[in-house]
Design an enzyme around this catalytic site. Structure first.
Site, short mmCIF file in Angstrom:
data_model
loop_
_atom_site.label_atom_id
_atom_site.label_comp_id
_atom_site.label_asym_id
_atom_site.label_seq_id
_atom_site.Cartn_x
_atom_site.Cartn_y
_atom_site.Cartn_z
N SER A 112 0.68 -1.44 0.51
CA SER A 112 -0.13 0.44 0.04
C SER A 112 1.02 1.60 0.15
O SER A 112 0.67 2.35 -0.33
CB SER A 112 -0.86 -0.27 1.04
OG SER A 112 -2.71 -1.05 1.28
N LYS A 158 0.38 4.09 -2.84
CA LYS A 158 -1.03 5.13 -2.14
C LYS A 158 0.56 6.15 -2.43
O LYS A 158 -0.37 7.25 -2.44
CB LYS A 158 -1.71 4.71 -2.01
CG LYS A 158 -2.45 3.35 -1.64
CD LYS A 158 -3.71 3.29 -0.48
CE LYS A 158 -4.40 1.90 -1.33
NZ LYS A 158 -4.39 0.52 -0.09
N SER A 201 -5.88 3.50 5.11
CA SER A 201 -5.33 2.73 3.37
C SER A 201 -6.46 2.51 2.84
O SER A 201 -6.16 1.23 1.95
CB SER A 201 -4.16 1.83 3.48
OG SER A 201 -3.39 1.65 2.55
N LYS A 216 3.11 6.87 5.03
CA LYS A 216 2.17 5.66 4.86
C LYS A 216 2.36 4.35 5.03
O LYS A 216 3.73 3.69 5.01
CB LYS A 216 2.16 5.80 2.99
CG LYS A 216 1.17 4.49 2.38
CD LYS A 216 -0.73 4.87 3.02
CE LYS A 216 -1.68 4.19 2.55
NZ LYS A 216 -1.69 3.03 3.40
#
Length: 406
Positions: A80, A83, A140, A246
């Site tokens: 993730s 992102k 997320s 993140k």
């Protein structure tokens, strides 16, 4: 008398041996001390961090200086942390004005069908761009990522093309995206170093931190399907100064975290990939941040927004426009090291032609220490330089001609 002389000679030789022995052992002691100090310094220079992770990277965000590198160019699945690029393109679209924070985004069937981390969007459900950003940055949400990709570019496929184009624009040679979420996919990879560069680009949009720094929030508050958002990055709450960025996890990628924190004007970006557990991911990321802040100082040589010089504007409403720094001109040094004999060099275009936009690049500001380049930053127009009207140009030309005749 001869015995006395022999005795005295013997005593002198004995004392000389003692002095020599003392000097010898003192010298050996000093040598061992220097060797020990050299060993400590060498250990500090080559200190190994994040031993339990696959790769790690530390960058100072403003200067781009690399403070630590472990396998940082190894191609790995980012999960993730993908992102970060998704968020970058959304923030660019907001800056361009092609989308607005209060725009309503309708969830497609495809977006609603995303598995993994999600905010449980239903097909046809509407949320604002602002709410979708919270869903991506805090929880997320894969569904929110796809919904926003479709809204920005029309389809997720077109958005992915934009992601890869942006990677090339940033000079990333070891990054390829196949989706906007980081869900497992063949030929979907990046590196710790490339993720730091993408994060650096994202952090130029300071308002993104309003989302990534949230530890908790709510979507659909007060409704039956109210959703409690809790940040997947616990360092936001547990490490002083952390305000992003993140996390990422898949079975293939293991536990990853790109973190950022600011202290004393210095913003650090750390990237950790391939930890065995969330606990290890958080601990190792904190160690990377500790290393950066405890061993380095941030020195500002010229401040963002400072007027450096001015440039002539051809055919402009104003004849000159001030030139300024878009970012701080700064350098990061190991603690204790001082800067000496600093000289600066301004390189600017002779003129610009109107119309010219605010922040158009027109030169560079360089700083040297003892003849060695320390840092170089872009110089930009402080204000817009609109074109002059025909009347203004005529009057200016007439004034010039009159001045020459006189």
């Amino acid at each position: 008398m001869e015995k006395i002389h022999l005795y005295l000679i013997g005593r002198c030789l004995s004392l000389r041996r003692k002095v020599l022995n003392k000097s010898f052992f003192l010298g050996i002691g000093m040598l061992l001390m220097f060797i020990h100090v050299d060993h400590l310094l060498a250990k500090e220079e080559t200190e190994e961090l994040a031993n339990e992770a696959t790769s790690a990277f530390i960058m100072e965000a403003d200067t781009g200086q690399i403070l630590y590198n472990k396998n940082a160019e190894e191609k790995l699945p980012p999960a993730s942390m993908t992102k970060i690029m998704t968020l970058l393109l959304i923030m660019e679209s907001l800056e361009e004005g092609s989308i607005e924070l209060d725009d309503k985004v309708t969830t497609s069937k495809r977006a609603a069908s995303m598995g993994g981390s999600q905010i449980f969007l239903e097909e046809g459900e509407e949320m604002t761009v602002d709410e979708m950003l919270k869903g991506i940055a805090v929880a997320s949400g894969n569904d929110a990522s796809v919904a926003m990709a479709e809204y920005v570019a029309g389809t997720e496929e077109k958005f992915i093309d934009k992601m890869n184009e942006k990677a090339k624009e940033l000079g990333l040679e070891n990054t390829t995206f196949q989706n906007t979420t980081g869900l497992p996919s063949d030929d979907h990879y990046t590196t710790a170093q490339d993720l730091a560069v993408i994060s650096q680009a994202l952090l130029r949009y300071e308002n993104v931190l309003e989302y990534t720094s949230l530890y908790e929030d709510y979507l659909r508050e007060g409704k039956e399907n109210e959703f409690w958002l809790v940040n997947t990055n616990p360092l936001v709450r547990h490490y002083n100064g952390v305000d992003g960025l993140k996390t990422g996890f898949t079975k293939e990628a293991k536990y990853n975290l790109t973190a950022t924190a600011e202290k004393d004007g210095m913003r650090i970006i750390t990237v950790l990939m391939g930890a065995e557990s969330p606990k290890e991911r958080n601990r190792l990321s904190a160690e990377l941040l500790d290393f950066a802040f405890q061993n380095h100082d941030y020195h500002v040589l010229a401040e963002k927004g400072e007027d450096i010089t001015e440039v002539t504007v051809e055919k402009g409403k104003q004849s000159v426009v001030p030139i300024t720094l878009r970012q701080n001109a700064a350098v990061v040094l190991r603690k204790g090291r001082q800067l000496n004999d600093i000289k600066r060099k301004v390189i600017v275009s002779d003129s610009v032609t109107a119309p010219a936009k605010q922040h158009d690049e027109v030169g560079t500001l360089q700083f040297y220490e003892n003849g060695e380049l320390l840092t170089e930053k872009s110089l930009v127009l402080k204000d817009e330089a609109p074109s002059a009207s025909w009347a203004v140009l005529f009057k200016r030309t007439l004034s010039t001609m009159t001045g020459k005749l006189s």
